[in-house]
Design an enzyme around this catalytic site. Structure first.
Site, PDB file in Angstrom:
ATOM      1  CG  ASP A  41      20.417  -9.141 -63.221  1.00  0.00           C
ATOM      2  OD1 ASP A  41      21.141  -8.289 -63.761  1.00  0.00           O
ATOM      3  OD2 ASP A  41      20.774 -10.319 -63.034  1.00  0.00           O
ATOM      4  CE  LYS A  42      11.018  -5.995 -65.422  1.00  0.00           C
ATOM      5  NZ  LYS A  42      10.356  -6.212 -66.729  1.00  0.00           N
TER       6      LYS A  42
END
Length: 303
Positions: A138-139
């Site tokens: 994820d970011k």
């Protein structure tokens, strides 16, 4: 467009069409061939078939290999923390806050943009927007990712993920004080019907998901843990830890609103190991905790 033709012989009888075609040229991965078959670029006796079609003696196979698609993603020079690189694979330590690959409306500043400037040879199996990407984080999760530089490597790494032989260990800080030192969460994950942007533990349209965890340290209201993925579902650690009552600190989607003052979840993909596609040797890499994560741990210890 390049066209190839072959006729099935006795030793190939009952072999799957995707296996036969991928063996015709060692540069063609089975995953890529399956895409060609589904797109109708591979035909049997002039007819479109499925990748699991069993070949018969005398079948006439025509392969119309499409021309490579020019990537629309812009290469951007950026500082990348490369842990390993050779002709087939690359291992990079992604910083927190960086998106892995472009998406509509967000086409620059991603890891893929930087990778395209760093090296021109990335696998094309995942298409224009995700060249070379085998798996994602994820970011707001930092840590190690393996990247395929050709289709041969891509197929090998994906098969290892499917076979659950890739080692992936994460460090995380969660809310609450976990009383036991070890645990396993075996709960299927699927899309949340109430929020299509979120995942949840559910029996409907879900996939098997297994996370193992060990406690590293305990603080007053938080626990520092290591998680090892057996499967790799979207948001798996975040969803599983919330499910058992210990959501990740700082998680804006699955955690409580009142949490530690950090931007995004306290999660770091610190260890990654896999069998090299060409040498067949197991290789493993470990990335240290980011400075922000270390500072957070020091703060919790001193509270």
């Amino acid at each position: 467009m390049s066209t190839f033709e072959l006729t099935i012989e006795a030793q190939q009888e009952n072999d799957r069409i995707d296996k036969v075609v991928s063996s015709f040229n060692q540069e063609w991965s089975r995953t890529q061939v399956q895409i060609w078959i589904k797109d109708g670029d591979v035909t049997v006796n002039g007819q479109k078939v499925k990748p699991n079609y069993k070949c018969g003696i005398g079948d006439y196979i025509q392969i119309s290999m499409p021309e490579p698609v020019e990537l629309d993603v812009i290469a951007e020079e950026m500082s990348l923390d490369i842990f390993y690189e050779d002709q087939d694979v690359l291992v990079v330590n992604k910083p927190k806050g960086m998106v892995v690959h472009p998406a509509p409306g967000h086409v620059n500043g991603t890891l893929v943009n930087g990778l395209m400037a760093h090296c021109k040879d990335l696998s094309g199996i995942n298409g224009v927007m995700r060249p070379g990407i085998v798996h994602r984080i994820d970011k707001d999760t930092s840590g190690l990712l393996m990247v395929a530089k050709n289709d041969f490597a891509h197929e090998s790494l994906v098969n290892q993920l499917v076979a659950k032989t890739v080692t992936r260990k994460y460090k995380a800080i969660v809310h609450g004080n976990i009383p036991h030192d070890h645990g396993t969460v075996d709960a299927p994950i699927g899309r949340d019907k109430r929020d299509r942007q979120s995942m949840t533990v559910t029996d409907e349209n879900s996939k098997v998901a297994v996370t193992h965890f060990n406690v590293i340290d305990r603080f007053k209201d938080f626990t520092f843990i290591e998680c090892e993925l057996e499967t790799g579902r979207t948001h798996q650690i975040r969803v599983h830890m919330k499910y058992i009552g210990y959501p990740l600190a700082g998680d804006p989607k699955y955690g409580p609103k009142k949490t530690l003052e950090i931007n995004g979840q306290a999660l770091h993909a610190g260890l990654l190991g896999f069998v090299h596609p060409r040498t067949k040797e197991y290789i493993e890499f470990e990335a240290p905790l980011p400075e922000e994560f270390e500072q957070l741990l020091a703060h919790l210890k001193n509270r």
